[in-house]
Structure formats: C-alpha cells, structure tokens
Design a protein around this motif. Structure first.
Motif, mmCIF file in Angstrom:
data_model
loop_
_atom_site.group_PDB
_atom_site.id
_atom_site.type_symbol
_atom_site.label_atom_id
_atom_site.label_comp_id
_atom_site.label_asym_id
_atom_site.label_seq_id
_atom_site.Cartn_x
_atom_site.Cartn_y
_atom_site.Cartn_z
ATOM 1 N N ALA A 305 71.970 0.682 -40.033
ATOM 2 C CA ALA A 305 71.505 0.237 -39.102
ATOM 3 C C ALA A 305 71.363 1.474 -37.773
ATOM 4 C CB ALA A 305 71.326 -0.541 -38.354
ATOM 5 N N ASN A 306 72.374 2.141 -37.414
ATOM 6 C CA ASN A 306 72.020 2.610 -36.563
ATOM 7 C C ASN A 306 71.548 4.214 -37.029
ATOM 8 O OD1 ASN A 306 72.474 3.583 -33.314
ATOM 9 N ND2 ASN A 306 74.608 4.716 -34.082
ATOM 10 N N SER A 309 67.826 3.468 -37.324
ATOM 11 C CA SER A 309 67.386 3.731 -36.434
ATOM 12 C C SER A 309 66.956 5.242 -35.402
ATOM 13 C CB SER A 309 67.518 3.083 -35.718
ATOM 14 O OG SER A 309 69.046 3.786 -35.028
ATOM 15 N N PRO A 341 70.284 -1.356 -44.871
ATOM 16 C CA PRO A 341 69.131 -0.995 -45.020
ATOM 17 C C PRO A 341 69.212 0.229 -45.363
ATOM 18 C CG PRO A 341 70.094 -0.431 -42.531
ATOM 19 C CD PRO A 341 70.819 -1.623 -43.636
ATOM 20 N N ALA A 419 63.363 -2.960 -44.083
ATOM 21 C CA ALA A 419 64.363 -3.929 -43.502
ATOM 22 C C ALA A 419 64.805 -2.091 -42.902
ATOM 23 C CB ALA A 419 65.720 -3.857 -44.128
ATOM 24 N N ALA A 422 61.605 -1.550 -40.221
ATOM 25 C CA ALA A 422 62.240 -2.286 -39.090
ATOM 26 C C ALA A 422 62.382 -1.298 -38.108
ATOM 27 C CB ALA A 422 62.824 -3.761 -39.159
ATOM 28 N N ARG A 423 63.208 -0.626 -38.467
ATOM 29 C CA ARG A 423 64.356 0.104 -37.603
ATOM 30 C C ARG A 423 63.698 1.539 -37.314
ATOM 31 N NH1 ARG A 423 67.096 -3.934 -40.605
ATOM 32 N NH2 ARG A 423 69.000 -5.172 -39.609
#
Length: 543
Positions: A305-306, A309, A341, A419, A422-423
């Motif tokens: 996820a990072n 992002s 994601p 997903a 969203a990031r």
C-alpha cells in the motif's frame, strides 16, 4: 567475411511473456533479446552478424551463415537443443552460450562445437579473433567480468517495432540466496553495476530506436541504496528533459524498498513506475524453507500500500508448491492476494532449476522427476519438475491454474484496481513533459487496441471492466495515465494466459480448485506454443 547468425530460442510455453501476432502472421514479441544484441555489439569489422529472435520468425536451417550462435536460459533449453541439433545435422559450426550451458554444460554434449560459459565480456575479444582466424576453441570460460566493459547492445540489428518494451541491463547479481533461484548461481551474489553514464547511453539508444517503455534488467534494482539513488537521480535528470518526451521504466525490486520513502519518491521522479516484487507466499514457513528471509515477518499489505501511495504500480510474483504447502495453499494465496492493492499477479509452481540448491536437495531426496527434459526444464507451463511434499504434481498444476484463473478474473481485477486507485498518488511526469510517442510504436499500439477490442467483444467481464475503468479515469484525471498503465499490464498478461491455456474460465468461477471433480479433470499441460498468438484467436469466455 564470416557470417554469424545469433539466435534467441523461443520458450515453449510462457504466458507472462507472450507477444501478439497480426492476421498475416507477423509477430510482435514482449521484450527483445538483449543477450544476442550484446554479443553482436562486440563483433569487430570483418564479422557480419545477423540477429534472429525465434518468437518473431521460425528457424531456417538453410539460412546462409558460417557460424550459428545460440544463447539460452533454462526456459529456452528445449528449443535451444532442438535448434542446435538441427544445425549440427546440416554440418554447421554451432556455438552455444548463456546461463543454462554455464550451469549444466552436459545438457549440450554432442550438440555444439563451441561452448561459451559465464558472461561474454571477458572472452569477447579472444572469441572473435579466433573466429576471424578460423581457429575457434571448444570452450571459452567468461566468468563474471566488470560490467563497465559491456557495450551498448546492437539494437540497430533488431526489428525494434516488433517488440513491446525495450530493455537495458543495469547490473548483474543479487545478494539474496533464495534456494530456487538459478540467477544467483549464474551471475553471483556480489552485484556488479554499469555506470550511470552507460545506463543513460543505453536508454537514450532505446529512446532513439523507438521505445517508450523500458525494462531496467536488474535482479534487484534497489538493494544497494546509494547506487540506486544515484542512478535514479540520473534517470530523473534525463527522462522528459531537454525536449524529450518521457518514458516509463519497469524493473525488479525486493519488498524492503517499501520501507524507504525517499527511494520510492526517487522512483516516481525517474519514471520507474512498474515494480515487480517477488511476494511469493503468505505461508511464512515456505519463506523460511526457501531462504526468502527478506519477506519473513513483513506486513506485506501495508508495504505494498505504501508503494502505491507514491504513485507506483506493483506487479507481484506468487509461488505455490513449497514443502510447507498443503492443498489449502491455493485458497490461502487467493485470499491473501485479494487484500493487496496489486493489479497483476504472476503465479508459478515451484520448480528446481539445474544448478540451484533446491535442485541438489531434491536430487538427493529422489524427488526430481524421471524425465530428461522435465528434469531440467523450469515450470513455465506450471508442470513442476519435482514431486511436491503434500500433493501430487497434477494437484499442484490444477491448483496453480485455478489460482491464475481466479486472480485474472475481471471482477477480481476490478476489486483490486479500486483499492489501488484509492491510494495512488499522481505521477510527476505529465507536469514535466509529454509522453514519448514515436512512429515505431504504431504497430504495437494498433495490435494492443485490436487485442483489447477482441477481448471486449468476447468477454462481458472485460467489457465491464473497460467501462468501469474509463469512468474511474474521468473521475480521477490526476491518475488517469497510471490507471491506463495498470489496465494495460493486466490486459496484456490476461491475454497471454488465455492464449497459452493458463486461464480456465470455468475454474475462475469456482471457490476452490477442482481437485476431485471429474467434470474438471483437465489436468494436462497446455500444448507448446513457441510463437506469439493472433489477437483475434481467443475464444469466447462467457456469454
């Protein structure tokens, strides 16, 4: 003047690298073969070199050539042996080099006149001198040379509009010790690097011959942070600057990059947007068993996820069939993957390439299959060359193919794409310049659009995803290009899985692998397909 025909054999089955083919039979491959282009770049005046990529053209055993050079890794072994035997039968001088003959010289016994082991840079001058003098030796041992001696590959000899993505090698070697990896057995664990100037010269050459996507071939691009940061800064200073359009870079990294926000920001600035990560498995016992220590005790969901992002696109590798894996591993991997994601997964069955610690362990345990080609051949077709501990080889095949089918299902992709959206942070590249769109990309763009149209017409799920993604891109114009690239990667890989038989539409609807259902007893490996497949050849998947 001697004529040297350098051949890159086609893997007999590899959906992850499947290309496209036009109605008239003209093929477009995924990635051009850098090995033969590098060997060609060393050729001195007086040697005429011709490159042949078998994924683009069939082998002509009557081709005019004085010397036949074949380079092969483990996935190309079967074709390389067939090609070598064919030219030997014609009385040609056959030269074989590359990773596989280095790790297993006996594989080509009686099939070649000259063996080149190790890397070519260290023996290139002696090899070509002997060729010109008509005095080639039976063996040239190249070792692991300093990469600052490596030239820009001879891409002018390749038909570059027939490849989807360019390739520039930035280093060789990886310090990790995964027991199933043959790369570190061939190039070593001490990573050797090209200079920043060399890499920039190579990507400029690829830019000039018409590529706008470039794979930075590096077994672990960011493992040495200081060197990686320096190269990323150089790439950022080149990409989209001085009137150039910007390109996107792809490479391989390990998951530890996700803990380094500065490195992730540098990747985004450089345009290094597509990162392949060997996630491998949710089963920590399997990670320990395979010495994949860098993935142990890692919160994979948070780390990936990072990465997203920062505006980057992870592609994740998953592997099944470790000794610690029961038949439940396939459902466990699916549940795990759907929490990540990640748009595209590359799924494989564990196999034991010759020369690896895993192969030696399996050989001692009597678990290597009793079939010469299968013993040596890596599981590109998802049929492993070892006997698993907790399931049969057939069950591993069925489970792997089910997992591929479930993860490539359009509904699953759409869930993961949302997903990611969203990031996702916006890419810095569009504010800097325009995308590089050279005339040489016209063929591949047209074929991709034809492929996408064919998939849309034949699969209502794909049509729905395309409409949903278009709506999402309109709602989020700041990440439109990144969403388009994620969709592009999934579609291209999904097409390859369908065309090569990895995707089973009925299995994609099942909640678990059909191990015991006779209605789904299709447990044979797909037929070998050595060339790319026509974009209109996919059969309907559902009404």
């Amino acid at each position: 003047m001697p004529r040297f025909l350098l051949i890159s054999p086609s893997p007999p089955w590899d959906a992850d690298f499947a290309g496209l083919i036009e109605a008239d039979g003209t093929a477009v491959t995924r990635v051009p073969p850098t090995a033969i282009a590098t060997v060609a770049a060393f050729a001195p005046p007086g040697v005429e070199v011709v490159l042949q990529d078998e994924t683009l053209e069939p082998i002509d055993f009557d081709a005019a050539a004085d010397f036949i050079g074949i380079t092969a890794n483990v996935s190309q072994l079967a074709r390389a042996k067939w090609i070598a035997a064919g030219f030997r039968a014609k009385g040609r001088t056959v030269i074989v080099g590359g990773p596989h003959i280095t790790l297993d010289p006996g594989a080509f016994e009686g099939l070649c006149d000259v063996a080149v082991t190790g890397e070519f840079e260290g023996v290139a001058e002696a090899f070509y001198t002997d060729m010109l003098n008509g005095a080639l030796k039976p063996l040239y041992a190249g070792g692991r040379p300093d990469l600052t001696t490596s030239p820009i590959p001879a891409w002018d000899l390749y038909d570059n509009d027939r490849a989807l993505i360019g390739i520039a090698q930035t280093s060789r070697g990886c310090p990790f010790e995964c027991n199933f990896c043959d790369v570190i057995q061939y190039v070593g664990r001490a990573q050797r690097h090209k200079t920043n100037d060399q890499v920039i010269a190579e990507v400029q050459k690829l830019y000039d011959v018409g590529y706008n996507r470039i794979f930075l071939a590096d077994d672990n691009f960011t493992v040495y942070r200081k060197r990686a940061a320096s190269l990323l800064e150089a790439l950022a200073a080149w990409n989209g600057r001085d009137g150039r359009g910007y390109v996107t870079f792809h490479t391989q990294v390990s998951i530890d990059i996700a803990a380094d926000d500065r490195m992730l920001a540098l990747c985004a600035e450089a345009g290094l947007t597509n990162l392949f990560i060997g996630v491998e498995t949710v089963n920590e016992e399997s990670l320990k068993e395979s010495l994949k220590r860098q993935n142990v005790a890692v919160d994979m969901r948070a780390r990936i996820a990072n990465i997203v992002s920062h505006g980057l696109e992870p592609v994740a590798g998953l592997m099944v069939g470790f000794d610690a894996d029961s038949r439940r591993i396939f459902e466990q991997q699916y549940d795990f993957a759907m929490q990540l994601p990640v748009g595209t997964f590359k799924v494989s069955s564990l196999s034991a390439p010759v020369g690896t610690p895993l192969y030696e362990d399996m050989l001692r345990a009597g678990r290597v299959v009793a079939d010469e080609d299968r013993t040596q051949y890596q599981a590109g077709d998802q049929i492993t060359n070892i006997h698993p501990a907790q399931m049969t080889r057939e069950e591993l095949y069925v489970g792997t193919r089910w997992l591929i089918s479930r993860l490539y299902h359009p509904d699953g992709f759409w869930t993961r794409l949302q997903a990611m959206a969203a990031r996702l942070a916006p890419s810095p590249l569009p504010a800097r310049s325009h995308p590089h769109d050279p005339p040489g990309r016209a063929r591949s763009k047209r074929l991709f659009m034809e492929m996408m149209g064919s998939m849309r017409r034949r699969d209502s799920g794909v049509a729905r995803v395309l409409e949903q993604t278009a709506d999402l891109m309109r709602a989020r114009p700041d990440i439109r290009d990144t969403l388009a690239d994620i969709l592009h990667t999934w579609l291209l890989n999904f097409h390859g899985q369908i065309a090569k038989g990895g995707y089973h539409p009925a299995w994609a609807e099942l909640d678990s692998p059909p191990f015991d259902d006779p209605a789904f007893a299709d447990q044979q490996a797909p037929a070998p397909m050595p060339r790319p497949v026509r974009v209109d050849s996919i059969q309907p998947l559902r009404a």
